[in-house]
Design a protein around this motif. Structure first.
Motif, mmCIF file in Angstrom:
data_model
loop_
_atom_site.group_PDB
_atom_site.id
_atom_site.type_symbol
_atom_site.label_atom_id
_atom_site.label_comp_id
_atom_site.label_asym_id
_atom_site.label_seq_id
_atom_site.Cartn_x
_atom_site.Cartn_y
_atom_site.Cartn_z
ATOM 1 N N ALA A 48 2.522 -21.320 3.178
ATOM 2 C CA ALA A 48 1.473 -21.584 4.216
ATOM 3 C C ALA A 48 1.642 -22.886 4.846
ATOM 4 O O ALA A 48 1.835 -23.397 5.796
ATOM 5 C CB ALA A 48 0.012 -21.303 3.463
ATOM 6 N N TYR A 49 1.696 -23.980 3.728
ATOM 7 C CA TYR A 49 1.743 -25.333 4.028
ATOM 8 C C TYR A 49 3.041 -25.701 5.050
ATOM 9 O O TYR A 49 3.041 -26.284 5.954
ATOM 10 C CB TYR A 49 1.746 -26.210 2.753
ATOM 11 C CG TYR A 49 2.202 -27.616 3.217
ATOM 12 C CD1 TYR A 49 0.920 -28.459 3.564
ATOM 13 C CD2 TYR A 49 3.367 -28.370 2.896
ATOM 14 C CE1 TYR A 49 1.144 -29.909 3.874
ATOM 15 C CE2 TYR A 49 3.765 -29.562 3.105
ATOM 16 C CZ TYR A 49 2.649 -30.486 3.384
ATOM 17 O OH TYR A 49 2.861 -31.688 3.761
ATOM 18 N N TYR A 50 4.413 -25.185 4.423
ATOM 19 C CA TYR A 50 5.317 -25.437 5.259
ATOM 20 C C TYR A 50 5.429 -24.683 6.554
ATOM 21 O O TYR A 50 6.036 -25.263 7.392
ATOM 22 C CB TYR A 50 6.419 -25.255 4.375
ATOM 23 C CG TYR A 50 6.826 -26.297 3.377
ATOM 24 C CD1 TYR A 50 6.884 -27.585 3.525
ATOM 25 C CD2 TYR A 50 6.647 -25.686 2.051
ATOM 26 C CE1 TYR A 50 7.174 -28.479 2.624
ATOM 27 C CE2 TYR A 50 6.999 -26.614 1.018
ATOM 28 C CZ TYR A 50 7.071 -28.237 1.072
ATOM 29 O OH TYR A 50 7.325 -28.897 0.150
ATOM 30 N N SER A 376 10.685 -22.621 -2.791
ATOM 31 C CA SER A 376 10.501 -21.435 -2.605
ATOM 32 C C SER A 376 9.531 -21.273 -1.266
ATOM 33 O O SER A 376 9.848 -20.366 -0.358
ATOM 34 C CB SER A 376 9.717 -20.561 -3.668
ATOM 35 O OG SER A 376 9.079 -19.515 -3.522
ATOM 36 N N GLY A 377 8.596 -22.114 -1.485
ATOM 37 C CA GLY A 377 7.582 -22.030 -0.028
ATOM 38 C C GLY A 377 8.531 -22.359 0.879
ATOM 39 O O GLY A 377 8.085 -21.644 2.102
ATOM 40 N N HIS A 378 9.141 -23.428 1.086
ATOM 41 C CA HIS A 378 9.844 -23.946 2.272
ATOM 42 C C HIS A 378 10.887 -22.941 2.674
ATOM 43 O O HIS A 378 10.852 -22.491 4.054
ATOM 44 C CB HIS A 378 10.556 -25.256 1.629
ATOM 45 C CG HIS A 378 11.133 -25.650 3.067
ATOM 46 N ND1 HIS A 378 12.482 -25.611 3.398
ATOM 47 C CD2 HIS A 378 10.440 -26.690 3.942
ATOM 48 C CE1 HIS A 378 12.783 -26.324 4.541
ATOM 49 N NE2 HIS A 378 11.406 -26.987 4.813
ATOM 50 N N PHE A 380 11.020 -19.611 2.148
ATOM 51 C CA PHE A 380 10.005 -18.479 2.761
ATOM 52 C C PHE A 380 9.239 -18.746 3.950
ATOM 53 O O PHE A 380 9.396 -17.816 4.859
ATOM 54 C CB PHE A 380 9.055 -17.867 1.572
ATOM 55 C CG PHE A 380 8.681 -16.665 1.710
ATOM 56 C CD1 PHE A 380 9.574 -15.567 1.809
ATOM 57 C CD2 PHE A 380 7.265 -16.306 1.644
ATOM 58 C CE1 PHE A 380 9.158 -14.260 1.865
ATOM 59 C CE2 PHE A 380 6.701 -14.687 1.827
ATOM 60 C CZ PHE A 380 7.967 -14.070 1.897
ATOM 61 N N ALA A 381 8.825 -19.983 4.076
ATOM 62 C CA ALA A 381 8.086 -20.329 5.487
ATOM 63 C C ALA A 381 9.034 -20.336 6.399
ATOM 64 O O ALA A 381 8.871 -19.562 7.683
ATOM 65 C CB ALA A 381 7.686 -21.652 5.294
ATOM 66 N N ALA A 382 10.206 -20.839 6.209
ATOM 67 C CA ALA A 382 11.373 -20.805 7.376
ATOM 68 C C ALA A 382 11.835 -19.186 7.584
ATOM 69 O O ALA A 382 11.951 -18.837 8.866
ATOM 70 C CB ALA A 382 12.451 -21.440 6.813
ATOM 71 N N SER A 383 11.763 -18.545 6.636
ATOM 72 C CA SER A 383 12.026 -17.130 6.974
ATOM 73 C C SER A 383 11.039 -16.259 7.694
ATOM 74 O O SER A 383 11.318 -15.760 8.569
ATOM 75 C CB SER A 383 12.365 -16.301 5.489
ATOM 76 O OG SER A 383 13.231 -17.317 4.824
ATOM 77 N N LEU A 384 9.632 -16.716 7.156
ATOM 78 C CA LEU A 384 8.476 -16.111 7.996
ATOM 79 C C LEU A 384 8.452 -16.365 9.254
ATOM 80 O O LEU A 384 8.218 -15.672 10.352
ATOM 81 C CB LEU A 384 7.363 -16.284 7.163
ATOM 82 C CG LEU A 384 7.147 -15.331 5.898
ATOM 83 C CD1 LEU A 384 6.053 -15.991 5.267
ATOM 84 C CD2 LEU A 384 6.983 -14.073 6.316
ATOM 85 N N ALA A 385 8.697 -17.696 9.447
ATOM 86 C CA ALA A 385 8.922 -18.238 10.948
ATOM 87 C C ALA A 385 9.716 -17.855 11.897
ATOM 88 O O ALA A 385 9.396 -17.247 13.196
ATOM 89 C CB ALA A 385 8.717 -19.728 10.872
ATOM 90 N N LYS A 386 10.692 -17.514 11.684
ATOM 91 C CA LYS A 386 11.912 -17.033 12.433
ATOM 92 C C LYS A 386 11.997 -15.483 12.212
ATOM 93 O O LYS A 386 12.880 -14.587 13.015
ATOM 94 C CB LYS A 386 13.333 -17.744 11.934
ATOM 95 C CG LYS A 386 13.219 -19.327 12.342
ATOM 96 C CD LYS A 386 14.706 -20.059 11.842
ATOM 97 C CE LYS A 386 14.216 -21.224 12.033
ATOM 98 N NZ LYS A 386 15.099 -22.191 11.017
ATOM 99 N N GLY A 387 11.590 -14.949 11.239
ATOM 100 C CA GLY A 387 11.847 -13.432 10.855
ATOM 101 C C GLY A 387 13.247 -13.151 10.287
ATOM 102 O O GLY A 387 13.622 -12.088 10.518
ATOM 103 N N GLU A 388 13.699 -13.891 10.084
ATOM 104 C CA GLU A 388 15.178 -14.115 9.534
ATOM 105 C C GLU A 388 15.327 -14.860 8.114
ATOM 106 O O GLU A 388 14.944 -16.034 8.127
ATOM 107 C CB GLU A 388 16.079 -14.512 10.698
ATOM 108 C CG GLU A 388 17.518 -14.329 10.345
ATOM 109 C CD GLU A 388 18.300 -15.192 11.404
ATOM 110 O OE1 GLU A 388 18.010 -15.050 12.530
ATOM 111 O OE2 GLU A 388 19.256 -15.936 10.967
ATOM 112 N N ALA A 393 17.867 -18.281 1.022
ATOM 113 C CA ALA A 393 17.543 -17.203 0.484
ATOM 114 C C ALA A 393 18.163 -16.193 0.716
ATOM 115 O O ALA A 393 18.039 -14.932 0.037
ATOM 116 C CB ALA A 393 15.902 -16.901 1.408
ATOM 117 N N LYS A 394 19.364 -16.021 1.604
ATOM 118 C CA LYS A 394 20.101 -14.879 1.899
ATOM 119 C C LYS A 394 20.761 -14.257 0.529
ATOM 120 O O LYS A 394 20.697 -13.062 0.192
ATOM 121 C CB LYS A 394 21.096 -15.155 2.843
ATOM 122 C CG LYS A 394 20.523 -15.241 4.046
ATOM 123 C CD LYS A 394 21.669 -15.234 5.248
ATOM 124 C CE LYS A 394 21.108 -15.143 6.687
ATOM 125 N NZ LYS A 394 22.090 -15.647 7.472
#
Lengths: 417, 1014, 97
Positions: A48-50, A376-378, A380-388, A393-394
Motif C-alpha cells: 500500500a505504501y509503495y 515484496s511490497g515494492h 507487488f505495488a508496481a505490478s498492481l499499479a500497472k496490472g502487469e 516478480a515474473k
C-alpha cells in the motif's frame, strides 16, 4: 504526517507527550477503491505504501481481519539477509535489502534495521560445497558475502562452540555482513503510518468473507461490517490464509500452511552480536536489543492454522541451539509462539496473476518473508499499479508449477554417498 | 533502610520471634551483592532479603528507578537476581520469590552502577525519562543513517537483565515421560481436594505445584479448617496422598506448558532449589512430559496491585504478599502499613500486620460502605478505615516514607476532595484477584471476562480439561475445596471409575461485601502530568504510557502491548496486564471484554534451556552410526566424515602425510594394485514379492523387466517432477527377490518413498520392503589385483568367465558366507563383499592378512570421490541438487522412456521447462592449466569481463587433483553444456583469480571402460 | 503435541513416532502421459490446504511403517477420526459435502 525526531521528542516532553498525533486514521471504507489489498501485515502495508508513494495510486484500502501487523509480521524472528542461491531469488531479496538500507529515513520511522551480519554455518563437506556455491553466486550477483573457516567464525562469535566436541563440528560458514535484524512491529507500523499519510485507508478488524467475481474478473470483496467494497484490482497478501482466499476465488494454490514456532529467552546482557543460523543442526539464534535470545528452527510437518506447533519441535530447536551455544544451558526460555507460514514446494514465493482477472496474489513466503517485506511490497505495488507483473516478480508466477520452472531454494537435501 | 526496631539480636531485623513455616533451628548463610546475610531453612531468597531489611533489589529497565520486592511468587516482577557461586553455575534472572534459600547461595542484583543502592543511571532516567515515552525509539535515532548501530550498542548495553555464564554447564538434566489419568496443576485447597478425590477412586494421579511444599494459599493463611490451622489439613492430605502407589506428588515443579491433546510439561527443580550445582549423580532439574487423560487446572489466582502515583517505590507491595511474608516466613517487611484496597479480602493483610505487633496506619478502602466479617475484625482492632478513598501518591525514594490519600468519586475515576498525607513505610494494595488462566490459553482457548469476579476465566476448549477453585473466580477456600472435589468426581466419572465419597473440612464462615472495579487510582493531575503510575514494573510501563499509546492510535490491545512492551518481561505481565487492559479500555471508552486480552503462551514461568534439551546434546544430539569395522578404522588413524548419521572414514593419513599426500597414495595404490573401502553405510533394502520386479520398473527410471537372477543394475530414482533424488545398484537375488542399495544419507527416505507408493498407490502389487542396511557389512576391493586378493580367501569362482561385470554370487569369503557383487564405482575391477555384519571385522582383517603382498590400501570417502570422478560417475546430493533430471546429468541411457508403465519421474521430466535446450547440464571440466584445481562451488561465466551482476552458466559440483592423471579434473553444470564440448568457461573467484576451463566429456580415465571388464 | 491412534497398531502413540505426509486422497493420474503440464502440476503441487477439517496422510514411521489417514481440524488440532488407506472419511467439512 507529523515528523519524528529527537528534537520532536524533546519538544513533546514539555507538553507531557499529550500532543502526539495519531499514527493512522481509523476510516470507514469507501464504496469503491482503485486497489484493495487484503491483509494488513508487513507485506500488505508495504504494498500500500509503495502504491501510494511510488506509483501514485492513493485510492487504496488495506483490509485486515485483525490488527495491523498481527500475523507473521508480529511473530517472526526478524532476520534480514539476501544471500539466496538462485539468481531470481537473489535479485528479489537484494532488491529488498537495498530498500531496507534507508527504510527508517524513508518512512521517518526507526525500524531499527541493524546490519549486524549473518552466519550460515556449515557442518559437513557438502554444507561447505553448498556454501561456496551460494557465496560465489552471490558475489557475481553483486551481493556481499564471504566463506569463512571455523577459526574465522569463532572470531566473529566467541560464544559459539567451534570445537570438535560438537556432534557436527562447525567447519565454516557463509558470512553476509549486510544482513541483520529489524524491529518487526516497527516495520508494519512504519509502513502503515506512511501509507495512511499518503491517503491509504487502513481498515482493521474487518474480515473479507468473499471475493466478488463477475465474469471471471474480481470486482471487489465482501465483508461482514461493511458489505461489498468494490475495487478495480485486488491484491491478496494474507500469508498462511492464502489458500482460504484462493478458495473464494475458485482455485487452489501450491501451498501448505504450517505452524512455524519461535521462542525467546529471558533478556540477558549482550552476548551474541550477529545472526547465527545452522541448517544442519537445525536452529538459529540472534539477540534482540532488549537482550532476549531470539531462536527459531523449521516448520512443523503438518498443516496447521492454530498458531502453535508441537513441543518436540521446540525441544529439537533448543537442543540445536545448545549444541551451538553450550553456555546458554542455564539461560531460560521465556516464551514460545507460532505463526502460520504458507510454504511453497520450491521454498520461493508466489507473486502472481491468478486464474481470476485483476486478482493478484503475493504469498508463499514460507519461513522467510519478513526479510523481503519492502521488496515484496515494492514489486507487488508496481505490478498492481500497472496490472502487469514487475520484472523481478515474473519468475515467481504461480504458473511455474505448471511448466516446471521452479526456483528451488531447498537445494540438496542432505543426500550423499 | 532497615525498618525495624521491634526484633532484636540477629541481623534479621524484620523477622518475628515465632510463627511461620521456617525452621529457626537451621540458620543458612547467603551472600547478596557481596555481603553476607542469614536466613532460615524454609525461606525463599526474597523472604530472607526482606527479613534482613533489604529494600532495593533492582533498578528499573528504562528509568533506573529503585525497586523492591512486591510479590511473593511467580508474579514478582522486580526481584530478578543473578545467582551462582562460580562462573560455570551462574543463572541469570532468578526470581527471588521462587528461589529457596540454601546455605552458601550467592545472589546479586543485575543492574545499577556503581551499585543498586546508588545508581548513576537514575539521574539519566530522571532527566532523560521525560523523553522516553513508549515507542520513543521508533521516533528517533534515525539521523544520520549510519549512526543507528552506534546508538544501538548503548541501548543493548543498557538492556538485558542477568548474564549467561561463560563456562559450560556442569549440571545435567533429565526428562521423564509420564502418563496419568488425571493431571492436577496446583496443590492449593482445590488441587488437594481434587487429588484426594481422584486417588480414592483409584485414578493414576500426578499433582504438581510450583512451591516448595503443597498447600498453596493455605500455607500463608490464618484460616482454619475443621477448627484447626489450615496447614494441618494440608499435612494430613499430603500424608494420605503419599500412601497411594499411583499418586505422584511433585512439589518444586512448575507446569509450564499445556499443549494439544493434553500434553503438559513440568519443570521439576531437583537440586537447584537447594544447591549451587547438583551433587554428583543427581540432576539439577527434570522435565516431565506428561500425557494426561484429564487435566484439572487448580492454578489459583494472582492478586492485582493498584496503580497509583509512585507505586513502584520500595515498600509498595501486593497485599497478599505481605500476609504471606508474615504468616509463612515470619517476616514483617516494615513498621507502618497503609493498606489500599477495593475489596474485603485484603483486610486480612491489615489484620495480619496488626496481629504481628506492627502499626497499621490506615486501611484506605475505595468503597463507600464496606461491610463484612473481615471489615468488622479490623474495626474491632481499632484500625482506622478511610472509606471512599484512595492512595493517590507515595512519598519516598529508596523506601516509602509517606502516602497521599484522597477521597474518590463514586466511579473511582476522579479525586473528590482534599489530600491527607500520612507517614508510612509500607503500602500494601489490592485491586482484586486475577485467575491464573495462563495454561488454559496455551492451546488456543480465548479467555472470557467475568464481571462478577472482575477477571478473565478460562474460555471454551477442546482439551479434556476441568478447572477448580480460584481459576474460576471462586476465591473462597470453601468454594475451592468444593470445586476441587467436584472436578475430580467429574474426571473419575469420565474415566469410567467409581466415585468415592470424600469428606471436606469445615471452613470458616465469612461474609464479604462486593468488590469495586478499580484498577487505576486517579490523581489530582491528569495521568500524563501525574507522578508515574506503574502498570508493568519490569518494563517501566506506566498508565500515562498506555494512554499515550491509545491516543496515538494503537487501539488493539495487542498494539498497546507491543508499543508499550507491557507484559513482555520475564513475569509476562502476571501482575500488570489486567490493570493495563483496564486502563486501555477506559482510554478507548470501551469495556474490558471489548478491548480484550492478549494471549498467554508457554512458558508459564521461564524454563532452563538445559532442562528442555535434556541429555540430547553433544554425542547424543544425533545418534552416531558406526560400521562393523569402525574400531579398525580408528586404530588405523582414519579421519572421519559425517554422512547422515554415519561416521565414515574420510581418508587414512600416515605419519606426516598431508591430506593430499594421503589421497594421492590411496588413489594410485587402488588403480595400480588394490584398495579397499568400507561401503557398509550404503542403504540396503531387501525387496521381495511376486510384483517386486514390476515395482522396481515403476520407481526407477530405467528398465528392470529383463534383469536376470545373478545380475546387478544401476538405477536412478526420480521424484514425480523428474528430478533425480537417489541412485544405486539393485541386484536380482531371485525371481521375486531383489536387493536395492541407496545412498548412505538417503536410505530412510528411499524406504519411505517405496512404502508410500506401495501402500497408497499400488497396494495391489505384492511386494515387501525390509531395511537390511545394518545386517550386512560391505567391503569393496577395487583395483587390478582385487581378483587375485579375493581368490586367496574365497571358495567361489570369481574368474572373468564365471563371474562377469555386474554379476553377483554367493560364496564363502574367509570362511564366512558372503554375497559378492562384481560392481564398480571406481572403474576398476571391483568386488563388493557383503557378509553378515558381525563377521565384518573378521573378513576385513582376513583381507588385510592376505593383502599385504598386493599393498592392499584402505581408502575413504574422499578417494572414493576422486576415483569415481575420474570415471565421471555422479554422486547424488553432490552432483545433483533436486533440480536436475537424468538428461541434465547426461544419463539418458538410464531412462527407459518406452517402458509400458509411466515410471515415477517420466511425466515430470517432460514438462515445458524441463525440455529447454539451455538447461544446465553436467559436463566434465578441464582447467587450461592442469595444475590448478577448480574450487567446488565456483560459478562459471562465459564472459569474465561482464559487469556485475554477471550472467552465470552453472557451478562446479566436483573437483579434485587426480594423481593418476597428474592433473586436475572437475565436473560441473553448464547451460547447454552437452552441446558445448570443447568450449571455454571462466570461473571468477573471490581472490580475484579467473580460472579458465574447457568443457569435456566427464569420463577422464579409461573412456572405453576396459579396466572394469578384465 | 498430538496423541495419535495408529489404526494398524491399534494404540495411541506419541506424535514423534509419526510423520505427516500431506493431503490425503490425491490419486496419481492413471495415465500420466495423457496429462497436460497443468494437470500434472496440479497433481504434484496444488493443494486444498483448508482452515478447518482436513484429510491428511500420516505414516507411523517409528512404528509399523504403515500409512493411514487422519481427519483433523487444522485450527483446533482435534483429530476427528483415523482411517486406513482405501477407506473414506466419515467426517467431512460442510463445504465439501
Amino acid at each position: 504526517m507529523q515528523h519524528y525526531s529527537g528534537f520532536g521528542l524533546l519538544k513533546h516532553s514539555f507538553s507531557h507527550h499529550e500532543n502526539w498525533q495519531r499514527v493512522w486514521r481509523n476510516p470507514t471504507p469507501k464504496k469503491k477503491y482503485d486497489v484493495i489489498i487484503v491483509g494488513g501485515g508487513g507485506h500488505g502495508l508495504a504494498t500500500a505504501y509503495y502504491l501510494a508513494k511510488e506509483f501514485g495510486v492513493t485510492n487504496v484500502a488495506v483490509i485486515e481481519k485483525g490488527f495491523l501487523g498481527g500475523g507473521n509480521t508480529a511473530r517472526n524472528t526478524t532476520i534480514v539477509r539476501s544471500n539466496y542461491l538462485w539468481d531470481e531469488a537473489a535479485h528479489l531479496y537484494e532488491h529488498a535489502m537495498k530498500l531496507w538500507e534507508g527504510l527508517s529515513q524513508d518512512l521517518n520511522y526507526n525500524v531499527m534495521f541493524s546490519q549486524r551480519g549473518c552466519l550460515n554455518l556449515g557442518h559437513t563437506l557438502q554444507d561447505m560445497r553448498d556454501i561456496e556455491r551460494r557465496v560465489n553466486a552471490n558475489r557475481l550477483n553483486g551481493i556481499d558475502g564471504e566463506v569463512l573457516d571455523a577459526q574465522q567464525v569463532q572470531e566473529i562469535v566467541p560464544v559459539l562452540d567451534c570445537s570438535d566436541r560438537a556432534r557436527y563440528p562447525v567447519m565454516g560458514a557463509s558470512w553476509q555482513p549486510r544482513a541483520g535484524v529489524a524491529r518487526h512491529d516497527a516495520v508494519a507500523w512504519g509502513f502503515a503510518r506512511g501509507a495512511d499519510a499518503h491517503g491509504v485507508d487502513l481498515i482493521q478488524q474487518t474480515e473479507v468473507q468473499d471475493l466478488i467475481i463477475e465474469d471471471g474478473t474480481v470486482v471487489g470483496v465482501r465483508t461482514a461490517q461493511y458489505g461489498e467494497i468494490r475495487a478495480d484490482r485486488v491484491g491478496c497478501v494474507v500469508a498462511g490464509n492464502s489458500s482460504v482466499l484462493a478458495k473464494m476465488g475458485g482455485f487452489e494454490l501450491p501451498l501448505e500452511s504450517h505452524p512455524l514456532q519461535a521462542l525467546v529467552s529471558e533478556p540477558i546482557k549482550p552476548i551474541l552480536d550477529t545472526v547465527v543460523m545452522s541448517n544442519h543442526v537445525h536452529g538459529y539464534a540472534s539477540q534482540s536489543d532488549k537482550g532476549d535470545l531470539v531462536i527459531g528452527a523449521g516448520i512443523d510437518g503438518y498443516n496447521g492454522y492454530g498458531q502453535r506447533g508441537s513441543y518436540s519441535t521446540i525441544e529439537h530447536t533448543i537442543q540445536a541451539v545448545l549444541e551451538m551455544f553450550p553456555v546458554f544451558s542455564r539461560v531460560r526460555m521465556n516464551r514460545q509462539w507460532g505463526g502460520i507460514v504458507d510454504t511453497c514446494p520450491d521454498a520461493c514465493p508466489i507473486i502472481s496473476e491468478t486464474p481470476v482477472k485483476n486478482l493478484f496474489f503475493n504469498c508463499g513466503w514460507g519461513t522467510g518473508g519478513f526479510k523481503a517485506t519492502p521488496g515484496s511490497g515494492h514489486v507487488f505495488a508496481a505490478s498492481l499499479a500497472k496490472g502487469e507483473m514487475h520484472e523481478l516478480a515474473k519468475p515467481f508466477s504461480m504458473f511455474r508449477f505448471h511448466n516446471g520452472a521452479l526456483v528451488d531454494e531447498h537445494g540438496a537435501a542432505g543426500v550423499a554417498h | 533502610m532497615t525498618s525495624s526496631s521491634h526484633t532484636h539480636g540477629s541481623q534479621q531485623s524484620n523477622r518475628l520471634q515465632d510463627g511461620g513455616r521456617i525452621d529457626r533451628s537451621k540458620t543458612l548463610t547467603f551472600t547478596y551483592n557481596g555481603k553476607q546475610y542469614k536466613g532460615y531453612a524454609g525461606d525463599t531468597l526474597a523472604s530472607a532479603l526482606l527479613a534482613n531489611g533489604v529494600d532495593i533489589v533492582g533498578r528499573s529497565f528504562k528509568y533506573s528507578r529503585p525497586r523492591g520486592i512486591v510479590a511473593a511468587g511467580a508474579e514478582e516482577p522486580n526481584a530478578i537476581m543473578q545467582v551462582g557461586a562460580t562462573e560455570a553455575t551462574q543463572i541469570p534472572n532468578v526470581r527471588a520469590t521462587q528461589q529457596s534459600l540454601y546455605d552458601g547461595l550467592v545472589a546479586g542484583t543485575t543492574n545499577g552502577w556503581p551499585s543498586v543502592e546508588t545508581d548513576l543511571m537514575e539521574y539519566v532516567g530522571k532527566v532523560g525519562g521525560k523523553m522516553m515515552p513508549p515507542g520513543f525509539y521508533y521516533k528517533t535515532f534515525m539521523f544520520p543513517q549510519s549512526m543507528w548501530e552506534t546508538y544501538e550498542t548503548y541501548i543493548r548495553k543498557a538492556a538485558g537483565l542477568g548474564r549467561a555464564p561463560k563456562e559450560r554447564d556442569p549440571d545435567s538434566y533429565d526428562k521423564m515421560n509420564q502418563h496419568c489419568d488425571v493431571m492436577i496443576v496446583g496443590a492449593g485447597p482445590a488441587g488437594l481436594a481434587a487429588a484426594l478425590t481422584a486417588a480414592l477412586a483409584g485414578a493414576r494421579v500426578i499433582i504438581a505445584d510450583e512451591q516448595s511444599e503443597f498447600g498453596g494459599s493455605l500455607l500463608s493463611s490464618t484460616e482454619t479448617l475443621d477448627g484447626k490451622p489450615a496447614s494441618e489439613w494440608v499435612t494430613d492430605v499430603v500424608k494420605e496422598l503419599a500412601t497411594f502407589d499411583d499418586v505422584m506428588m511433585l512439589p518444586n515443579s512448575q507446569v509450564n506448558g499445556y499443549h494439544d491433546h493434553n500434553f503438559l510439561t513440568i519443570q521439576q527443580h531437583c537440586t537447584d532449589q537447594f544447591a549451587d550445582r547438583a551433587p554428583n549423580g543427581q540432576v539439577a532439574q527434570r522435565l516431565h512430559r506428561v500425557r494426561a487423560k484429564w487435566v484439572i487446572l487448580a492454578t489459583g489466582a494472582h492478586e492485582r496491585p493498584l496503580v497509583f502515583g509512585n507505586n513502584d517505590v520500595p515498600g509498595c507491595m501486593v497485599a497478599n504478599a505481605v500476609s504471606t511474608y508474615i504468616n509463612r516466613y515470619g517476616v514483617v517487611p516494615g513498621n507502618d502499613l497503609v493498606l489500599m484496597t477495593s475489596n474485603d479480602n485484603a483486610y486480612r493483610t491489615a489484620l495480619d500486620w496488626h496481629d504481628a505487633g506492627r502499626n497499621v496506619v490506615a486501611i484506605v478502602d475505595s468503597r463507600k460502605n464496606p461491610q463484612g466479617t473481615l471489615v468488622d475484625a479490623a474495626r474491632e482492632r481499632g484500625i482506622t478505615i478511610m472509606v471512599g478513598s484512595g492512595v493517590i501518591d507515595v512519598q519516598g525514594g529508596k523506601r516509602v516514607t509517606g502516602v497521599s490519600i484522597a477521597p474518590l468519586n463514586d466511579a473511582g475515576d476522579e479525586v473528590a476532595g482534599s489530600i491527607v498525607k500520612m507517614k508510612a513505610d509500607t503500602v500494601a494494595s489490592s485491586g482484586g484477584w486475577s485467575p491464573v488462566i495462563h495454561l488454559s490459553c496455551h492451546t488456543g482457548a480465548r479467555p472470557v471476562w467475568n464481571d462478577d469476579i472482575l477477571g478473565f476465566t478460562p474460555g471454551a476448549t477442546v482439551q479434556k480439561q476441568l478447572t477448580a477453585g480460584a481459576i474460576n473466580g471462586s476465591f473462597s477456600t470453601a468454594q475451592a475445596l468444593l470445586e476441587g472435589l467436584s472436578a475430580a468426581q467429574d474426571a473419575v466419572q469420565l474415566l469410567g471409575l467409581t466415585e468415592v465419597e470424600v469428606a471436606l473440612p469445615v471452613t470458616e464462615e465469612i461474609t464479604e461485601s462486593k468488590a469495586m472495579a478499580l484498577f487505576h487510582i486517579p490523581h489530582t493531575k491528569p495521568t500524563a502530568k501525574a507522578p508515574k503510575q506503574f502498570v508493568d514494573y519490569q518494563n517501566d510501563v506506566t498508565a500515562a504510557g498506555i494512554e499515550l499509546a491509545c491516543r496515538e492510535g494503537f487501539e488493539s490491545i495487542e498494539h498497546v502491548k507491543r508499543y508499550t512492551a507491557m507484559g513482555f518481561g520475564t513475569d509476562q505481565g502476571k501482575l500488570g496486564n489486567i490493570n493495563g487492559m483496564a486502563i486501555a479500555a477506559k482510554t478507548l471508552n470501551q469495556t474490558i471484554p471489548q478491548t480484550g486480552t492478549t494471549i498467554f503462551r508457554p512458558n508459564y514461568t521461564p524454563v532452563t534451556f538445559g532442562a528442555i534439551a535434556g541429555r540430547d546434546c553433544g554425542a547424543l544430539f544425533d545418534p552416531e552410526r558406526y560400521t562393523a569395522m569402525h574400531s579398525w578404522h580408528v586404530e588405523h588413524g582414519a579421519k572421519f566424515e559425517d554422512v547422515g548419521l554415519w561416521k565414515r572414514p574420510w581418508y587414512y593419513p600416515k605419519a606426516n602425510e598431508t591430506m593430499q599426500d594421503a589421497l594421492n597414495r590411496e588413489c594410485v595404490a587402488t588403480r595400480e594394485s588394490v584398495g579397499i573401502l568400507d561401503a557398509s553405510t550404503l542403504g540396503k533394502i531387501d525387496i521381495q514379492g511376486k510384483d517386486a520386479r514390476e515395482f522396481l520398473g515403476r520407481v526407477y527410471s530405467n528398465a528392470w523387466a529383463k534383469l536376470p537372477i545373478g545380475k546387478c543394475r544401476y538405477g536412478l530414482m526420480c521424484g514425480e517432477d523428474g528430478m533425480v533424488f537417489d541412485d544405486g545398484v539393485t541386484s536380482c537375488l531371485g525371481e521375486n527377490h531383489f536387493l536395492m542399495t541407496t545412498t548412505s544419507g538417503g536410505a530412510a527416505h528411499v524406504l519411505e518413498w517405496l512404502e508410500i507408493y506401495h501402500q497408497t498407490e499400488w497396494p495391489e502389487l505384492e511386494v515387501y520392503f525390509t531395511t537390511v542396511t545394518d545386517h550386512w557389512a560391505t567391503m569393496t576391493i577395487s583395483g587390478p589385483n582385487s581378483r587375485k586378493l579375493l581368490e586367496k580367501i574365497t571358495d567361489g569362482d570369481v574368474s572373468k568367465d564365471s563371474m562377469g561385470f555386474m554379476d553377483w554370487k554367493t560364496m564363502k569369503v574367509a570362511g564366512i558366507p558372503a554375497r559378492v557383487f562384481r560392481i564398480s564405482f571406481t572403474g576398476e575391477l571391483s568386488f563388493e563383499i557383503n557378509v553378515q555384519a558381525n563377521y565384518g571385522l573378521h573378513v576385513w582383517k582376513a583381507l588385510f592378512e592376505h593383502g599385504e603382498e598386493f599393498n592392499l590400501t584402505p581408502y575413504g570417502t574422499e578417494t572414493m570421490h576422486i576415483l569415481r570422478a575420474e570415471k565421471g560417475f555422479i554422486i547424488a546430493g553432490q552432483d545433483t541438487d533436486g533440480s536436475v533430471h537424468p538428461f541434465d546429468l547426461g544419463l539418458s541411457w538410464a531412462v527407459a522412456m518406452k517402458k509400458p508403465f509411466s515410471f515415477i519421474g517420466k511425466r515430470g521430466m517432460q514438462r515445458e521447462d524441463c525440455v529447454r535446450p539451455d538447461r544446465k547440464q553436467l559436463v566434465g571440466l578441464k582447467t587450461i592449466d592442469p595444475k590448478v584445481v577448480l574450487p567446488e562451488g565456483a560459478q562459471g561465466v562465459l564472459d569474465p569481463n561482464a559487469p556485475i551482476p554477471m550472467p552465470m552458466v552453472g557451478h562446479v559440483t566436483s573437483s579434485y587433483w587426480s594423481a593418476n592423471l597428474n592433473r586436475s579434473i572437475a565436473m560441473g553444470f553448464v547451460k547447454g553444456g552437452l552441446e558445448k564440448m570443447g568450449e571455454k568457461v571462466f570461473y571468477p573467484l573471490a581472490d580475484g583469480r579467473v580460472i579458465e576451463a574447457e568443457i569435456c566429456n566427464p569420463v577422464f580415465l579409461d573412456p572405453k571402460g576396459e579396466r572394469q571388464h578384465v | 503435541m498430538f496423541h495419535i491412534y495408529c489404526p494398524h497398531c491399534c494404540e495411541y502413540r506419541e506424535e514423534e513416532e509419526f510423520h505427516a505426509s500431506g493431503q490425503a486422497h490425491i490419486p496419481r493420474p492413471l495415465d500420466p502421459d495423457a496429462c497436460t503440464d497443468q494437470e500434472w502440476g496440479e497433481y504434484m503441487y496444488f493443494r486444498k490446504n483448508p482452515r478447518g477439517i482436513h484429510h491428511e496422510l500420516w505414516v507411523h514411521a517409528a512404528g509399523c511403517r504403515k500409512f493411514f489417514n487422519i481427519t483433523r481440524d487444522t485450527q483446533t488440532y482435534e483429530i476427528k477420526e483415523v482411517y486406513k488407506i482405501g477407506e473414506q472419511p466419515s467426517v467431512v467439512a460442510n463445504s465439501d459435502q
